[in-house]
Write an enzyme that holds these catalytic residues in place. Structure first.
Site, mmCIF file in Angstrom:
data_model
loop_
_atom_site.group_PDB
_atom_site.id
_atom_site.type_symbol
_atom_site.label_atom_id
_atom_site.label_comp_id
_atom_site.label_asym_id
_atom_site.label_seq_id
_atom_site.Cartn_x
_atom_site.Cartn_y
_atom_site.Cartn_z
ATOM 1 N N VAL A 191 0.985 -1.237 -0.057
ATOM 2 C CA VAL A 191 0.045 0.062 -0.062
ATOM 3 C C VAL A 191 0.855 1.185 0.021
ATOM 4 C CG1 VAL A 191 -1.722 -1.193 1.244
ATOM 5 C CG2 VAL A 191 -0.312 0.077 2.631
ATOM 6 N N CYS A 192 0.205 2.372 -0.193
ATOM 7 C CA CYS A 192 0.741 3.731 -0.211
ATOM 8 C C CYS A 192 1.590 4.058 1.072
ATOM 9 C CB CYS A 192 -0.129 4.806 -0.460
ATOM 10 S SG CYS A 192 0.460 6.393 -0.342
ATOM 11 N N PRO A 193 2.752 4.355 0.931
ATOM 12 C CA PRO A 193 3.682 4.918 0.107
ATOM 13 C C PRO A 193 4.587 3.730 -0.500
ATOM 14 C CG PRO A 193 4.913 5.434 2.249
ATOM 15 C CD PRO A 193 3.436 4.697 2.482
#
Ligand SMILES: [Zn+2]
Lengths: 79, 271
Positions: free
Chosen positions: A13-15
């Site tokens: 997932v982000c980042p």
């Protein structure tokens, strides 16, 4: 479309999505192409934009029809 | 250098995202060697931020043990560390912070006799002067000029701090600005001089920033300037300082060609 490297970021997932893509591009030469598999939603909205901000060329985005996309990116020589 | 692990990609993600850092920059940080002389008010926060940043090799130089009166500012040492060697206490904190960092401890005071060996031990890339006395500051300057090593100078007292960065050939050195030891009666003994604990945090963190910028080769270093900070008025000043052609060590005709020790004013009060 032919590519010089492949990366799957559907498991992060982000980042970390962007971090992994950025590091993968660093390992390529200018003009080489990274094939990237990424999830629908936040990744497909943000990762291509961040890559453009860094000067890379986003070539094509393809819907795989299974909630994932494939993105072809050409490395541009900033980093 | 080897690839970054998934854990490293995550730990350093906020660095890697930075355009000026990236994975390449983080690898530079991971293979960097920074020597911190003094693990006190300045060295403690500098060491902690450099450890968090993933500097691969951190050298800690200190001959002292942790005293209760240190804890108000030397944040790398904890209450349970009182009585321990500062290098040992520093090592434990860094190890707990980040397993990517190797700590190299030097349980001694820097002197003209040992400083070359300490800096040369790992051929450190950058040196941080976190000491609290003039003899050490002049010695570190002289050693770095003669060994052609970049370093960050700093000092803190009461509510004031100052710092500057030296890079061989590119900037004035500490002696260009302060040619001589101040006369003894002009220097407050450490008994008389208090210091607000946060001063080391502000200035020591600037020193760590300079070390990271140097390692990464980005931005502009604090070379050719003395940065002063007054916490009471919350004033930062960046004072341009020229190179002194007649500097005794980095000038055109240097008179100092070998290291020597100034007399150390004695003080038993906790550093
Ligand atoms: Zn000089």
């Amino acid at each position: 479309m032919k590519s010089d490297a492949f990366l799957d970021i559907t498991d992060v997932v982000c980042p970390i999505t962007f971090v992994k893509t950025k590091v993968a591009l660093e390992d390529l030469d200018d003009g080489q192409i990274l094939e990237l598999r990424l999830n629908d939603g936040e990744p497909v909205q943000n990762v291509p934009r961040s890559l453009k901000d860094e000067g890379h060329k986003v070539l094509t985005l393809e819907d795989n029809g299974d909630g994932t996309f494939t993105l072809w990116i050409e490395k541009a020589g900033l980093s | 250098m080897s690839q970054l692990t998934n854990e490293q990609l995550e730990r350093y993600s906020r660095h890697i995202i930075l355009e000026q850092v990236g994975g390449k920059g983080q690898k530079k940080i991971l293979s960097a060697k920074v020597l911190i002389i003094g693990t006190g008010g300045l060295g403690a926060p500098a060491a902690m931020y450099l450890a968090a940043a993933g500097v691969g090799h951190i050298g800690l130089v200190d001959f002292d043990t942790v005293d209760l009166s240190n804890l108000q500012r030397q944040i790398i040492h904890l209450t349970n560390d009182v009585g321990k060697a500062k290098t040992q206490s520093g090592r434990e904190t860094i190890n707990a912070m980040n397993p990517d960092v190797q700590v190299h401890a030097y349980d001694e005071q820097v002197t003209a006799a040992n400083i070359r060996d300490i800096i040369g031990d790992l051929d450190y890339d950058f040196i941080i002067d976190g000491t609290d006395n003039f003899p050490a500051k002049f010695l570190i300057n002289d050693a770095c000029v003669l060994m052609r090593k970049p370093f960050s100078h700093a000092g803190i007292i009461r509510f004031q701090g100052q710092t500057m960065t030296y890079v061989p050939d590119k900037s004035p050195c500490y002696r260009c600005v302060f040619p001589k030891m101040p006369p003894k009666d002009a220097v407050p003994t450490c008994r008389q001089a208090g210091v607000l604990g946060v001063m080391g945090g502000v200035i020591g963190t600037i020193q760590a920033t300079e070390a990271l910028k140097f390692v990464l080769g980005i931005g502009e270093l604090l070379t050719g300037y003395l940065l002063t900070y007054d916490a009471l008025t919350m004033t930062f000043r960046k004072i341009k300082i020229p190179r002194n052609r007649r500097c005794n060590i980095c000038g055109e005709q240097p008179t100092i060609t070998e290291l020597f020790d100034y007399e150390q004013p004695t003080c038993s009060f906790g550093r």
